[in-house]
Structure formats: structure tokens, C-alpha cells
Design a protein around this motif. Structure first.
Motif, PDB file in Angstrom:
ATOM      1  N   LEU A   1      -7.806  -2.280   3.854  1.00  0.00           N
ATOM      2  CA  LEU A   1      -6.700  -3.074   3.313  1.00  0.00           C
ATOM      3  C   LEU A   1      -6.676  -4.447   3.959  1.00  0.00           C
ATOM      4  CD1 LEU A   1      -3.872  -0.391   3.230  1.00  0.00           C
ATOM      5  CD2 LEU A   1      -5.492  -1.033   1.442  1.00  0.00           C
ATOM      6  N   ASP A   2      -6.401  -5.427   3.175  1.00  0.00           N
ATOM      7  CA  ASP A   2      -6.252  -6.808   3.654  1.00  0.00           C
ATOM      8  C   ASP A   2      -7.568  -7.511   3.975  1.00  0.00           C
ATOM      9  OD1 ASP A   2      -3.591  -6.567   3.301  1.00  0.00           O
ATOM     10  OD2 ASP A   2      -3.040  -6.562   5.409  1.00  0.00           O
TER      11      ASP A   2
ATOM     12  N   PHE B   1      -9.904   0.954  13.939  1.00  0.00           N
ATOM     13  CA  PHE B   1      -9.012   0.092  13.163  1.00  0.00           C
ATOM     14  C   PHE B   1      -7.649  -0.097  13.814  1.00  0.00           C
ATOM     15  CE2 PHE B   1     -12.308   0.933  10.144  1.00  0.00           C
ATOM     16  CZ  PHE B   1     -12.452  -0.305   9.540  1.00  0.00           C
ATOM     17  N   GLU B   2      -7.436   0.574  14.959  1.00  0.00           N
ATOM     18  CA  GLU B   2      -6.187   0.331  15.677  1.00  0.00           C
ATOM     19  C   GLU B   2      -6.219  -1.018  16.381  1.00  0.00           C
ATOM     20  OE1 GLU B   2      -5.637   3.740  18.142  1.00  0.00           O
ATOM     21  OE2 GLU B   2      -5.082   4.947  16.386  1.00  0.00           O
ATOM     22  N   GLN B   3      -7.415  -1.501  16.697  1.00  0.00           N
ATOM     23  CA  GLN B   3      -7.553  -2.781  17.395  1.00  0.00           C
ATOM     24  C   GLN B   3      -7.585  -3.921  16.391  1.00  0.00           C
ATOM     25  OE1 GLN B   3      -7.690  -2.492  20.660  1.00  0.00           O
ATOM     26  NE2 GLN B   3      -7.820  -0.246  20.507  1.00  0.00           N
TER      27      GLN B   3
ATOM     28  N   THR C   1      -6.470  -4.821  10.288  1.00  0.00           N
ATOM     29  CA  THR C   1      -6.671  -4.189   8.981  1.00  0.00           C
ATOM     30  C   THR C   1      -6.359  -2.704   9.119  1.00  0.00           C
ATOM     31  OG1 THR C   1      -8.972  -3.861   9.515  1.00  0.00           O
ATOM     32  CG2 THR C   1      -8.452  -5.769   8.150  1.00  0.00           C
ATOM     33  N   ARG C   2      -6.345  -2.046   7.982  1.00  0.00           N
ATOM     34  CA  ARG C   2      -6.092  -0.603   7.960  1.00  0.00           C
ATOM     35  C   ARG C   2      -7.118   0.004   7.053  1.00  0.00           C
ATOM     36  NH1 ARG C   2      -1.625   3.105   7.637  1.00  0.00           N
ATOM     37  NH2 ARG C   2      -2.342   3.569   5.550  1.00  0.00           N
TER      38      ARG C   2
ATOM     39  N   ALA D   1      -4.755   9.172  -1.049  1.00  0.00           N
ATOM     40  CA  ALA D   1      -4.283   8.844   0.302  1.00  0.00           C
ATOM     41  C   ALA D   1      -3.409   7.599   0.243  1.00  0.00           C
ATOM     42  CB  ALA D   1      -5.471   8.623   1.235  1.00  0.00           C
ATOM     43  N   GLN D   2      -3.874   6.612  -0.487  1.00  0.00           N
ATOM     44  CA  GLN D   2      -3.154   5.344  -0.553  1.00  0.00           C
ATOM     45  C   GLN D   2      -1.793   5.514  -1.209  1.00  0.00           C
ATOM     46  OE1 GLN D   2      -5.655   2.180  -1.634  1.00  0.00           O
ATOM     47  NE2 GLN D   2      -4.039   0.649  -1.580  1.00  0.00           N
ATOM     48  N   ARG D   3      -1.774   6.288  -2.285  1.00  0.00           N
ATOM     49  CA  ARG D   3      -0.532   6.525  -3.005  1.00  0.00           C
ATOM     50  C   ARG D   3       0.485   7.249  -2.129  1.00  0.00           C
ATOM     51  NH1 ARG D   3       1.425   7.134  -8.274  1.00  0.00           N
ATOM     52  NH2 ARG D   3      -0.263   5.817  -8.934  1.00  0.00           N
TER      53      ARG D   3
END
Ligand code: G
Ligand code: MN
Length: 420
Positions: A30-31, A97-99, A112-113, A142-144
Motif C-alpha cells: 500500500l502507498d 514492513f514495520e520499519q 508502507t504496509r 485481506a484488504q477488505r
């Protein structure tokens, strides 16, 4: 770079290896697209390469990672033949992706995620195309749901939807428009309706809206479904909107919003039916908004400019809601029914809902509670200052004509009594 052929070939090679089970993982970042939009395409490409490398580094050398679009990567993970194995890989990816990532010296670090969808060979598909598609639709699930990952679900009703059946049903107006009343909690009266689409397939099976809407989004039917929904809703509602201040809530798929044309369709249709844009509330879900944010925000702005109200649907079950609120031209929040259901049983749940209502009011937003199923919950919500409410306790969704037949005469009497 679009890598469809390379991805197909890589999955097919893996099947041909005869080494047994493996996982196909779709990772939607995402993003990531926004980096190119904000900082230019050179920077965007650098960010894509950087994310691709991070993914590869967190997986094993035997795994293959390919980029499939400007925000999506696909990985083949040999030897992972059950969900627990895959969960380990997901945990490693999640840590990455936590960083925040540093893309270039002259741009700020970027957070980002990753949304992950997984299909397993052989149970989730016999060929490359089926595996890839099933992994993609798991990522959609998952996104929904606002989750980080989902596995392909072979029991999902969506798999049994027949494309031609849905397409023809839309074209032949064989879907039904249901209305569920929206109440003003303090005034204890109906002040509007939410329009809900219902569909019974050719096999005479009612299909959950979530399933056929998602299916439509994935199969290029969402524009047709949205057009049908707008027209059917307005045709029914034109009988109700003679009542002043009556609200008409319509669910709009963010996918439809970002494909463009929907805003003009809605405004044109309002014009045709002689309905004021200020009577309409466009409902969009926050989780799905993340996908094509810039397009969706532009569309929502144009609606707001014309006086249409915008509600964030299912509020509180997604993520980053608060950040998004500063970007969206929102006028109200619809608090998700899972949160509303927790009010009666759980003190923390009740505190949370109360805080959301206060928070919304501080931002000048209305609040609607959905899924009110009993009197105690309704009373608590009123005490908390919640503006509007919806739920089985206040009125179930019913065919629009039935609702109108009951409601319109009553409204006419009330109007006459008020001397109008
Ligand atoms: O995503 P959205 O909030 O638009 O979904 C509305 C759905 O919730 C409709 O399909 C409707 O049938 C359902 N619904 C409406 N009221 C209630 C309720 O009180 N309880 C539950 N469980 N579902 C409800
Ligand atoms: Mn809704």
C-alpha cells in the motif's frame, strides 16, 4: 514492469519441478505508488526496487520474487505446503514492513504496509493462472477485512458465482433494492434509509452482498453494478424524498469511485430524478479506500463540492482510520456493527464507541451506529450522544417497495399535520 508472462512461467516451472507443495504469495504494498506520484518516477522506481529487495532478503534464497505491477509483488515459496510454514514467512515479511524505508537521501522515510494473499499448490489450483488468481483474491479478502493476510478460501461463496449470471442479472434488473431505515436516536424517528443490493443467483441461492460486490470488483462488473444500484435506488427513493431532510445512503465501492465516471453518473441521475445532492450520503469503507486513495479522494471531493455527504462505512475495524480522516472530505462516520455489538457486553467496547462518537463530534462529523440489535444498546448509544442509528432492532432491510408502501403514507400524514 508488468511481468505476467514471467510470473506464469515461474509458477508453471515450480509445478513442473515435481517437488511437491509450494505457496504462491501475492504482496500488495500500500502507498508504494504514491512515492512515484509525490517524488517523481525515478524515485518511485527506486522505491519499488528497494521494496523488492527487502522482500527477497526476508525470504529464503530458494524463493522467487517477481514484481507484477507498480504496487504488487508475487513470490513462489517451494517446500511450504501448509499454512503454518507460510505463517512464518508472513511474520518475517511483516517485520520488514514495520520499519519506515529510506528511499533516497533527499526524501523523507516512507512507511508502507503489505497486504498478503496466499494460494497453496496443489489444493488451491492446478495451474499457474488459478494459483495466481486465487492468491490475488485472497489479498483482496485481506484488504477488505482490514487484515494483513488471508489464505485462499475454497469454501467462499464467491467461487460459485457465475460471471454470466451476475452480468445478465445486472443488465436485466434482476437484482433487488432493499431499504433499511436510519433513525434519529434522540428524536426517535426515521430520517432516512440505506439502500442495500440483494441478489439471488440463477440457482435460486441468495448471494451475500459482500460476495457479489467483491466478485463484481474483480471481474470488471463493478461499474455496471454501481450504475444499476444508483438508478434503482433513486427510482425507488424519488417517492420518499418529498419528505424534507430525508437521507438516502448509497454504498459506493471505492473501486468504482477510482474508475471514474461514477461521480458524474450519480450527479446526472440525481438531476434526472429531481433529487437534491444534499439528501444523499455516499458510503465508502475505510479499508478499501486505501487501495486507490488519490483517485477515490478526488471523486469524493467532487461529490462533496456538489453537496453530497460522505460517510466512512464500517468505521473502526480498518486501520489508519485517523490518518485517512485528515485526507478525506468526510461528513460522518458509521460505526461498525462489531463495535456496536460489544457495547452491551463489554465495558471497554462501550468506552471505545463513546470515544469514537466524541472524536467524530470534535471533528464536526455526524455519527451513525450500525447493527443495533437490542433496546439496551440503543439507549446506551443515545446517552453517548450518537446521532443516528440502524439495525435489526430498529428495522430490518426490506424490499424498497414494501418500505415505501408503509412509510410514505405515514410521512404524508405527518407532513399534513405539520401544515405543509
Ligand atoms: O457494509 P455495510 O455496513 O453497508 O453492511 C450493511 C449490512 O449489514 C447489510 O447487508 C445489512 O443486512 C446488515 N445489517 C443491518 N442491520 C444489521 C444488524 O442489526 N445486525 C447485523 N448482524 N447485520 C445487520
Ligand atoms: Mn453501508
Amino acid at each position: 514492469m508488468l511481468n505476467r508472462a514471467a510470473i506464469h512461467a515461474a509458477i508453471t516451472r515450480q509445478i513442473g519441478d515435481g517437488m511437491g507443495g509450494f505457496a504462491v504469495m501475492v504482496m500488495r504494498i500500500l502507498d508504494l505508488r504514491l512515492i512515484a506520484l509525490r517524488f517523481g518516477s525515478a524515485c518511485g522506481e527506486q522505491a519499488e526496487a528497494c521494496v523488492g529487495q527487502l522482500i527477497a532478503d526476508s525470504l529464503r534464497p530458494a524463493d522467487t520474487v517477481l514484481q507484477s505491477s507498480d504496487e504488487t509483488f508475487v513470490a513462489m515459496l517451494p517446500g511450504l505446503h501448509n499454512r503454518n510454514h507460510v505463517l512464518l514467512a508472513i511474520a518475517k515479511l511483516a517485520a520488514v514492513f514495520e520499519q519506515p524505508h529510506v528511499v533516497a537521501d533527499d526524501t523523507p522515510p516512507w512507511q508502507t504496509r503489505a497486504i498478503i494473499g496466499v494460494a497453496l499448490f496443489p489444493e488451491d489450483g492446478a495451474d499457474a493462472d488459478a494459483l495466481w488468481r486465487n492468491a490475488q483474491s485472497a489479498a483482496d479478502d485481506a484488504q477488505r477485512r482490514g487484515d494483513q493476510y488471508a489464505f485462499h478460501d475454497p469454501h467462499s461463496a464467491r467461487i460459485h458465482i457465475d460471471y454470466h449470471d451476475l452480468r445478465d442479472s445486472i443488465a436485466a434488473n434482476r437484482l433487488a433494492t432493499y431499504f433499511q431505515p436510519i433513525w434519529n436516536l434522540a428524536q426517535q424517528r426515521i430520517v432516512g434509509v440505506e439502500s442495500l443490493a440483494r441478489w439471488t443467483s440463477r440457482a435460486q441461492r441468495p448471494v451475500e452482498p459482500e460476495d457479489f460486490v467483491t466478485f463484481a470488483e474483480q471481474n470488471h462488473l463493478i461499474s455496471a453494478l454501481t450504475r444499476w444500484s444508483i438508478h434503482s435506488t433513486l427510482r425507488h427513493a424519488s417517492a420518499l424524498l418529498r419528505t424534507p431532510d430525508f437521507l438516502l445512503a448509497i454504498n459506493l465501492s471505492p473501486q468504482a469511485l477510482s474508475h471514474g465516471g461514477v461521480v458524474e453518473q450519480l450527479l446526472d441521475a440525481l438531476n434526472i430524478w429531481g433529487i437534491s445532492p444534499t439528501a444523499v450520503v455516499a458510503e465508502v469503507t475505510e479499508t478499501a479506500l486505501a487501495r486507490d486513495m488519490d483517485m477515490a479522494v478526488q471523486a469524493l471531493r467532487r461529490l462533496r463540492d456538489r453537496g453530497v455527504r460522505v460517510a466512512i462505512d464500517d468505521f473502526g475495524v480498518g486501520y489508519a482510520s485517523i490518518t485517512y480522516l485528515s485526507k478525506f472530505p468526510v461528513s460522518e462516520l458509521k460505526i461498525d456493527k462489531s463495535l456496536v455489538a460489544s457495547i452491551a457486553s463489554d465495558a471497554r467496547g462501550a468506552k471505545l464507541v463513546e470515544s469514537i462518537i466524541q472524536f467524530a463530534h470534535n471533528l464536526g462529523l455526524w455519527t451513525t451506529a450500525e447493527g443495533i440489535e437490542d433496546d439496551a444498546t440503543q439507549r446506551r448509544l443515545l446517552e453517548m450522544g450518537c446521532d443516528l442509528g440502524q439495525g435489526y432492532h430498529l428495522g430490518r432491510p426490506e424490499p424498497a417497495d414494501d418500505f415505501i408502501a408503509r412509510y410514505a403514507p405515514r410521512a404524508a400524514v405527518a407532513e399534513a399535520a405539520a401544515g405543509k
